[in-house]
Design a protein around this motif. Structure first.
Motif, short mmCIF file in Angstrom:
data_model
loop_
_atom_site.label_atom_id
_atom_site.label_comp_id
_atom_site.label_asym_id
_atom_site.label_seq_id
_atom_site.Cartn_x
_atom_site.Cartn_y
_atom_site.Cartn_z
N TRP A 159 33.15 41.37 45.58
CA TRP A 159 33.45 42.64 46.08
C TRP A 159 35.13 42.00 46.54
O TRP A 159 35.67 41.04 46.44
N ARG A 160 35.82 43.29 46.86
CA ARG A 160 37.20 42.99 47.46
C ARG A 160 37.21 44.05 48.40
O ARG A 160 36.86 45.30 48.15
N VAL A 161 38.46 44.17 49.46
CA VAL A 161 38.58 45.13 50.31
C VAL A 161 40.26 45.07 50.19
O VAL A 161 40.59 44.00 50.38
N PHE A 162 40.87 46.17 49.80
CA PHE A 162 42.36 46.16 49.52
C PHE A 162 42.85 47.46 49.77
O PHE A 162 42.18 48.42 49.71
N GLN A 163 44.22 47.60 49.74
CA GLN A 163 44.88 48.62 49.95
C GLN A 163 45.61 48.89 48.48
O GLN A 163 46.16 47.96 48.10
N ASP A 164 45.57 50.03 47.95
CA ASP A 164 46.27 50.33 46.59
C ASP A 164 46.14 51.74 46.30
O ASP A 164 45.36 52.62 47.12
N ASP A 165 47.12 52.32 45.62
CA ASP A 165 47.16 53.31 44.99
C ASP A 165 46.53 53.62 43.86
O ASP A 165 46.98 53.23 42.61
N ILE A 166 45.20 54.16 43.72
CA ILE A 166 44.24 53.99 42.53
C ILE A 166 43.67 55.30 42.34
O ILE A 166 43.53 56.13 43.27
N LEU A 167 43.42 55.71 41.18
CA LEU A 167 42.57 56.93 40.66
C LEU A 167 43.36 58.19 41.04
O LEU A 167 42.76 59.31 41.62
N ASN A 168 44.79 58.11 41.24
CA ASN A 168 45.43 59.25 41.48
C ASN A 168 44.96 59.82 43.01
O ASN A 168 45.21 61.02 43.14
N MET A 169 44.67 58.94 44.07
CA MET A 169 44.27 59.37 45.27
C MET A 169 45.30 58.81 46.43
O MET A 169 45.05 59.00 47.44
N GLY A 170 46.62 58.31 45.97
CA GLY A 170 47.25 57.76 46.91
C GLY A 170 47.01 56.61 47.41
O GLY A 170 46.02 55.90 47.17
N TYR A 184 42.47 48.40 38.63
CA TYR A 184 43.38 47.15 38.93
C TYR A 184 44.43 47.77 38.55
O TYR A 184 44.96 48.14 37.49
N THR A 185 45.73 47.59 39.64
CA THR A 185 47.08 47.79 39.19
C THR A 185 47.81 46.40 39.24
O THR A 185 49.17 46.67 38.77
N GLY A 186 47.35 45.43 39.82
CA GLY A 186 48.36 44.19 40.27
C GLY A 186 49.14 44.47 41.43
O GLY A 186 49.95 43.60 41.81
N MET A 222 38.10 38.15 61.89
CA MET A 222 37.68 38.40 60.47
C MET A 222 37.65 37.27 59.62
O MET A 222 38.53 36.66 59.75
N ALA A 223 36.83 37.13 58.65
CA ALA A 223 36.75 36.00 57.72
C ALA A 223 37.97 36.11 56.95
O ALA A 223 38.64 37.12 56.58
N THR A 224 38.67 34.86 56.55
CA THR A 224 39.59 34.71 55.94
C THR A 224 39.04 35.19 54.44
O THR A 224 37.90 34.91 53.84
N ALA A 225 39.80 35.27 53.33
CA ALA A 225 39.60 35.44 52.04
C ALA A 225 39.14 34.62 51.24
O ALA A 225 39.45 33.31 51.57
N THR A 226 37.86 34.58 50.66
CA THR A 226 37.36 33.79 49.56
C THR A 226 37.35 34.13 48.12
O THR A 226 37.11 35.39 48.06
N THR A 227 37.82 33.20 47.42
CA THR A 227 37.87 33.57 45.72
C THR A 227 37.14 32.60 45.06
O THR A 227 37.16 31.37 45.26
N SER A 228 36.38 33.28 44.04
CA SER A 228 35.39 32.31 43.06
C SER A 228 36.55 31.79 42.26
O SER A 228 37.69 31.89 41.93
N LYS A 229 36.06 30.65 41.49
CA LYS A 229 36.79 30.08 40.16
C LYS A 229 37.22 31.21 39.26
O LYS A 229 36.54 32.08 38.99
N THR A 230 38.46 31.09 38.64
CA THR A 230 38.81 31.75 37.72
C THR A 230 38.14 31.54 36.37
O THR A 230 37.79 30.29 36.38
N ALA A 231 38.25 32.37 35.54
CA ALA A 231 37.57 31.89 34.03
C ALA A 231 38.18 30.87 33.51
O ALA A 231 37.60 29.87 32.87
N ALA A 232 39.51 30.60 33.73
CA ALA A 232 40.35 29.66 32.97
C ALA A 232 39.99 28.18 33.63
O ALA A 232 39.91 27.31 33.09
N ASN A 233 39.39 28.18 34.89
CA ASN A 233 39.19 26.96 35.53
C ASN A 233 37.69 26.64 35.46
O ASN A 233 37.26 25.55 35.84
N VAL A 265 45.43 42.81 49.42
CA VAL A 265 43.87 42.26 49.26
C VAL A 265 43.62 41.91 50.76
O VAL A 265 44.47 40.90 51.06
N ARG A 266 42.75 42.45 51.39
CA ARG A 266 42.16 42.04 52.77
C ARG A 266 41.29 40.65 52.53
O ARG A 266 41.42 39.56 53.14
#
Length: 233
Positions: free
Chosen positions: A90-101, A200-202, A1-12, A206-207
């Motif tokens: 896009w992002r693929v991630f594990q998290d407890d969001i929207l009250n769905m566990g 977004y929970t922080g 599987m591909a490693t994570a790739t992230t665009s520049k943040t707005a600050a940079n 993130v996969r």
């Protein structure tokens, strides 16, 4: 599987657009592909308009109803059983969001046919199907941002205690995308923080992610200002 790739943040990121007092006439050092040329009828001066409409952190919510096999906007406006779009983040991630566990999610951001930036979520088997699309793209030196993705609701059935239940999962396919459309979305994701406050929970595991940027308190304001520029007619 591909490693994570992230665009520049707005600050940079290097600001690509300077907004004048009129908020319509732009001084452009390196013009982003999402800007469209026009003319101010009162002065005859050249102007530039943003192709896309986006309130940072609050994209239009497109939902996949896995019970009905239908997409909709905010649970009210039907969009049918299939969607086609060029992802800009896009992002693929594990998290407890929207009250769905805590679940494994895929969150994709795209521009609809009216230029509104949208977000759509998938979980369960649909996420596995998205991975099956990402893998061949990776080995062809492509990402989801380089193609038009088609998402189709596929009917499934399961039987338990003699009772049959019907549900739908998302199947993904792709085809070549117009290079100019790809460039417009690439530049937009570079210049604007693409994220959704409600998901977004922080605390996400993130996969993979691409073009997804949560702003910080230290981020400059120009990107938010440019988001309010008038859209092209």
């Amino acid at each position: 599987m591909a490693t994570a790739t992230t665009s520049k943040t707005a600050a940079n990121a290097t600001p690509a657009v300077l907004v004048t007092e009129s908020a319509a006439t732009l001084t452009v050092s390196s013009r982003p592909a999402y800007l469209v040329a026009g003319v101010d009828e009162s002065t005859g001066e050249e102007t530039w308009s943003n192709r896309f409409r986006y309130l940072p952190g609050h994209p239009r919510q497109v939902r996949f109803d896995a019970k009905a096999g239908q997409f909709n906007i905010n649970g009210t406006v039907p969009l049918g059983s299939a969607l086609s779009f060029i992802p800009l983040a896009w992002r693929v991630f594990q998290d407890d969001i929207l009250n769905m566990g805590r679940k494994l999610w895929a969150e994709l951001f795209f521009a609809d046919d009216k230029g509104a930036i949208c977000a759509v979520l998938f979980h369960g088997y649909s996420v596995e199907n998205l991975y099956r699309l990402i893998e061949p793209l990776f080995y062809d030196d492509l990402t989801l941002a380089d193609v038009t993705v088609k998402v189709t609701a596929e009917k499934k059935q399961t039987t338990k205690d003699g009772k049959t239940a019907t549900y739908y999962i998302a199947q993904f396919s792709y085809e070549a995308a117009d290079a100019a459309e790809v460039a417009a979305r690439r530049d937009f994701a570079r210049d604007f923080p693409i994220w959704r406050a409600e998901t977004y929970t922080g605390a996400a595991d993130v996969r993979i992610q691409h073009g997804y940027t949560v702003p910080t308190e230290d981020d400059p304001e120009p990107a938010a200002e440019a988001a309010a520029l008038p859209m092209a007619a």
